[in-house]
Each structure stands twice: as C-alpha cells, then as structure tokens.
Scaffold this active site. Structure first.
Site, mmCIF file in Angstrom:
data_model
loop_
_atom_site.group_PDB
_atom_site.id
_atom_site.type_symbol
_atom_site.label_atom_id
_atom_site.label_comp_id
_atom_site.label_asym_id
_atom_site.label_seq_id
_atom_site.Cartn_x
_atom_site.Cartn_y
_atom_site.Cartn_z
ATOM 1 N N GLU A 1 0.870 -1.174 0.000
ATOM 2 C CA GLU A 1 0.000 0.000 0.000
ATOM 3 C C GLU A 1 0.904 1.220 0.000
ATOM 4 O OE1 GLU A 1 -3.259 0.322 2.909
ATOM 5 O OE2 GLU A 1 -2.582 2.368 3.308
ATOM 6 N N GLU B 1 -1.332 11.741 3.942
ATOM 7 C CA GLU B 1 -2.403 11.627 4.919
ATOM 8 C C GLU B 1 -2.316 12.820 5.857
ATOM 9 O OE1 GLU B 1 -3.396 7.251 6.155
ATOM 10 O OE2 GLU B 1 -1.214 7.462 6.151
#
Length: 538
Positions: free
Chosen positions: A154, A159
């Site tokens: 991933e 973020e």
C-alpha cells in the site's frame, strides 16, 4: 582513548560497504502526462472514478467494520458527499445518522478503470481541520499477487490529521499479511504560516526500487527499504496500483471527533495528474544494502543495564521506577510492574488484568483476557526502549499461554512517529509449555529513544505469561568505531568482543589495563562469537 587508538597497529576485519544513490527529483520535461482529471465537468466522471460503499469489508470470510481502522463514517456515492464545485472535486463529511453510522463521507477510486506501474502522481488539494478528520490520497495494488493486505503493498501518498494541520505524512505498508505487516514513512512539517488547510501540491515519484514523496516540490521522504515474504525485491512495489481519495471520520489515526469539530468537513481536490517518465529510462531497482552505518547513542537515550539489556525490571520485582519516570497507565499500584505499560483499550473492545506470578522461581507477567477485542493491540504490555538507527538488535523472551493461541510481538514508534514498525511484526504461537522466542532486526528508521517494545495479546481469551524479556544491541561496528554505550569503544578481535572504556575507574568491568600505559578498563566477552577480525597492539 586517543592514545589507545594510536597503539592499534593492525585490525583485520570482514565487511561489506555498498552505496545506493537516491533518484533526483524529475523536472517537468522528464515527464509526459498520460492521465488526469481536472474536474471541469458538472459531475464526477464515472469513467474515471468509482466508489467504495459502506463501513467495512470482508476479510477471510469475516466482516471488518470501520475499514479495519475503527472509522465512524459510512461511505456513499451520493451527491451530498462527493460532487464537483468550482472546477474541483469536493468530498464532504457530514454528521448524520445513516445506515447505522453517525457520519457519512466518500471514498473515490480508479479501481478497474485506471492503474499504473511507476510514474509521477500529482495532486493539488487542501484538507479540513478539526479533530477526527482523516483525509488521505493513497494507492492499492490492482492484483494482490503477494497476498492480502499488506503483503501486496500500500502506498500512502499523503495523509493528514485534522487535529494537527501543521503537518502531513506519507507511508508504505508491506511485509506480510495482517497482523504481521509492517510500515514505514515520514512526516512533513509545513513552514510557519502554512497548513494542510491551504492548497498544496502532493507528489509521488515512483521508480523501480524507490518512492519519492514531495510537498510543493520539496522532497521530504525517499523510501527504498521494504520486502514481502512471497516475492523478491522490489516486490511488492513492482505491480500496477490504482488511486484512492477519501475523507475518513474517526479511527485510530487521529481519533474521534469532539464537540469542537466543525461539520461538514470539506476536502478539495483541484486536479489529479499522472505522468510517464519519458526523458530517461527508469532507474534500475537496486536493493539497498543490508548494513546501515550505525549512529552514536544520543545522550537522552536511557542507558542499558550492566548486562547490556535495554529492558528495565525484566524480573518484575520493582514497584516504582527510578528517578522521575511516572508509573504507567492501567497498572499503577500493581506490585512489580515499574517501567511497564499495561493497556487494555475499550475503544477496541479489549479488557484484561495484569498480575505477577512465579514460575520455576522466576517472576512472569500474567495477563488474563476478559474481553479479547477486535485487534491484536486491544490488550497490550509495553515498555519504552531506545532504538538507534543502524544498530542491530536481538529481542528475546519466554512465554506460554493457557491454551494454543497467537500473540503479536513488535517494536514500533508511537503516534508522534506515525506508529512506524521498526522490527517485523511477529506472530508468536504460544502453547501451554513455556518456550523461548528470539528475533533479530536492524533499526532502519531514524533513532527513536522512546520506541515501544510491544506484546499485543488481544483477539484471544487465553491467558498469557511472559518473562525473561531482553533487548540486546548486537551491532557489528566494523574495525574501530564508537559503541552504543557512550564513550566506550569497540574493536572486533577474533572470536571475542572487546570494549575499551575511557573512564577511570569504571567499576562494572574488572579487567584493568596496565595503569602505567592507559587509564581505563576493558572487557573481553567470549560469548559473542559473531564478530570476526584480529587485533595487534604493540
């Protein structure tokens, strides 16, 4: 010490030193645009984007609510949660009761519509501020060739934590299937006067064996150390990935909203652009060297014990920590538990008790599980330890359980370090028979003097006993370099490990050097046989 060093006439050692140069930031002329969405239509282009719907997913025939992160939102494809406005994609998190959840939001993805192996991925975006908002732009593999999450990888391009808009972070997840997965990443701190609530350009440049992360053209992270148990490097990051954009509410990354959190929360995406490298060939995927130059032990790092153990109170006999160290959460008042954290986390359904029990005249921590919870970390036993970049460590302990069960062992960072995993996350298979377990790893991340030595004992109701806990620095320092223990220096001598101590007196070691020549002491440890080389002093 300098006098002693000058007397070292010859040191023969075996070593390997390689160098890996990082890729340089690509200029615009190096990249050719191959896919984009400028969001100039009246509505979201369903030929480019599809949606995740709901509040969870199926994993090995088991429903995982909250998307595995205890998120609170229900993702929809409604116009109330995702729409085009003023030439931008807007994801809108709303506080409302919907399908059993208290919030709604949206998660868009290009799965089945567009995927890419390597390239440049660029996003201009701004994120909402407020506790509990978790905006993310990330990528997942089209095909999970190396196993389910996170064995096939991933990539978290960016973020944000709504509670701290002064910074954003990037990360990659890899290793093995949950819960034995690992992740690493970096944090970007915005210049004074800027925040994630302003528009910024977030970029990933992905080449074979290297991922480079940028904010407004500033390269703040270059990652090239990863692995997967079912493939060879540069797996798992050698397959096509697709793009995901979402605004989560709640979850372990930023916690849940408070009364001060203002809804609706808005995440704006000005554009998404994907480029192919056309100005040169992609870099050759060189696996980074196994050895990282060991950094010196910082002054603020807690000293190891006299026997080299980094773990304090491993015999569970101390009731209070020394100095001004506070007693830790959930075990204040429990005799013998100084320096240890015992956490049973109701937010993950965990509940348990900690006590000290004697087995074969040795004290062990006994953890009884009242509610196993929904995560390995629903119930935890933790101690803070220093880990120094480039140092090799051996972690060991003895453990058993009241029945056949699995616990998770790992050493990782805390929230301030994005929960980065430093060791591998190990699934430890316990039986009613007391057994020894040992794991080695190299600290590849930046030095963390407050790392978490974790036993995660959730997910199962069987009781657990843990003792004889150690963490030893077993770094091979090469021919003559400073040791991790302050002003002691190390030389490898044949089958022996020699420490020359620059202190007079140093009462721990009782082998004095000729006082007419040197002012120090030394220790020869014949048990450490992995250090090759020879030493001649004249």
């Amino acid at each position: 010490m300098k006098l002693l060093a000058s007397m070292v006439i010859a040191i023969v050692c075996v070593g390997l030193c390689t160098c890996l140069s990082s890729g340089q930031k690509g200029e615009d002329s190096m990249w050719t645009l191959i896919w984009s969405d400028e969001f100039k239509r009246d509505e979201i282009d369903r030929l480019k984007w599809t949606f995740d719907i709901g509040n969870g997913f199926w994993f090995h025939d088991e429903w995982v609510s909250g998307w595995g992160n205890e998120e609170l939102e229900y993702y929809t494809d409604r116009g109330e949660n995702a729409f085009i406005e003023n030439g931008m994609l807007v994801i809108r998190a709303v506080k409302e009761s919907y399908e059993g959840c208290s919030y709604t939001s949206a998660r868009l993805k290009t799965e089945g519509l567009f995927g890419k192996l390597y390239g440049k991925f660029e996003f201009r975006a701004r994120f909402p501020a407020g506790k509990g908002f978790w905006p993310a732009i990330w990528m997942e593999p089209e095909i999970h060739q190396y196993g389910s999450w996170a064995a096939s990888g991933e990539i978290d391009i960016v973020e944000g934590r709504g509670s701290n808009p002064s910074e954003v972070s990037s990360a990659i997840h890899f290793g093995a299937e949950w819960p034995d997965n690992k992740h690493t990443g970096e944090t970007y701190l915005f210049p004074e006067g800027e925040s994630a609530s302003d528009f910024h350009i977030y970029t990933l440049e992905w080449e074979p064996g290297e991922l480079r992360f940028y904010v407004d053209g500033n390269n703040y992270a270059t990652l090239n150390r990863w692995y997967t148990r079912r493939g060879t490097y540069p797996a798992p990051f050698n397959k096509k990935f697709y793009i995901k954009i979402n605004l989560a509410v709640g979850g372990h990354f930023d916690g849940n909203p408070t009364e001060a959190t203002v809804f609706p929360g808005l995440m704006h995406i000005d554009y998404v652009r994907v480029y192919e490298l056309t100005g040169s060939e992609y870099r050759f995927p060189e696996k980074p060297p196994e050895k990282i130059p060991p950094e010196p032990r910082p002054d603020q790092a807690r000293p190891a014990l006299e026997d080299g153990n980094e773990i304090y109170n491993t015999t569970f006999t101390l009731d209070e920590p020394a100095g001004d160290m506070p007693m830790t959460r959930d075990n204040a008042g429990i005799p013998g538990t100084a320096y240890w954290f015992f956490l049973h986390l109701p937010e993950f359904g965990g509940e348990g008790t900690l006590s000290i029990e004697k087995i074969d005249n040795d004290n062990y921590a006994r953890i009884d599980i009242l509610e196993p919870g929904i995560q390995p970390y629903s119930v935890q036993l933790i101690q803070r330890v220093p880990l120094i970049k480039g140092h090799k460590y051996r972690a060991s302990f003895r453990a058993k359980a009241s029945g056949m069960r699995v616990i998770q062992f790992k050493i990782n960072g805390d929230e301030d370090n994005s929960w980065v995993t430093y060791s591998k996350a190990e699934s430890v298979h316990l039986t009613p028979e007391l057994k020894g377990y040992e794991y080695t790893f190299v600290m590849e991340q930046k030095t963390d003097t407050e790392a978490r030595y974790e036993f995660n004992v959730g997910l199962d109701s069987h009781s657990v006993w843990i003792g004889h806990i150690r963490l030893d620095d077993i770094t091979d320092y090469g021919d003559y370099k400073m040791s991790p223990y302050g002003n002691r220096s190390i030389i490898n001598v044949g089958r022996y490990f020699v420490q020359f101590i620059d202190l007079d007196p140093y009462p721990v070691y009782n082998q004095p050097v000729d006082p007419d020549s040197y002012t120090g002491y030394f220790l020869i440890d014949s048990a450490l046989e992995e250090y090759p080389g020879s030493l001649i002093i004249q």
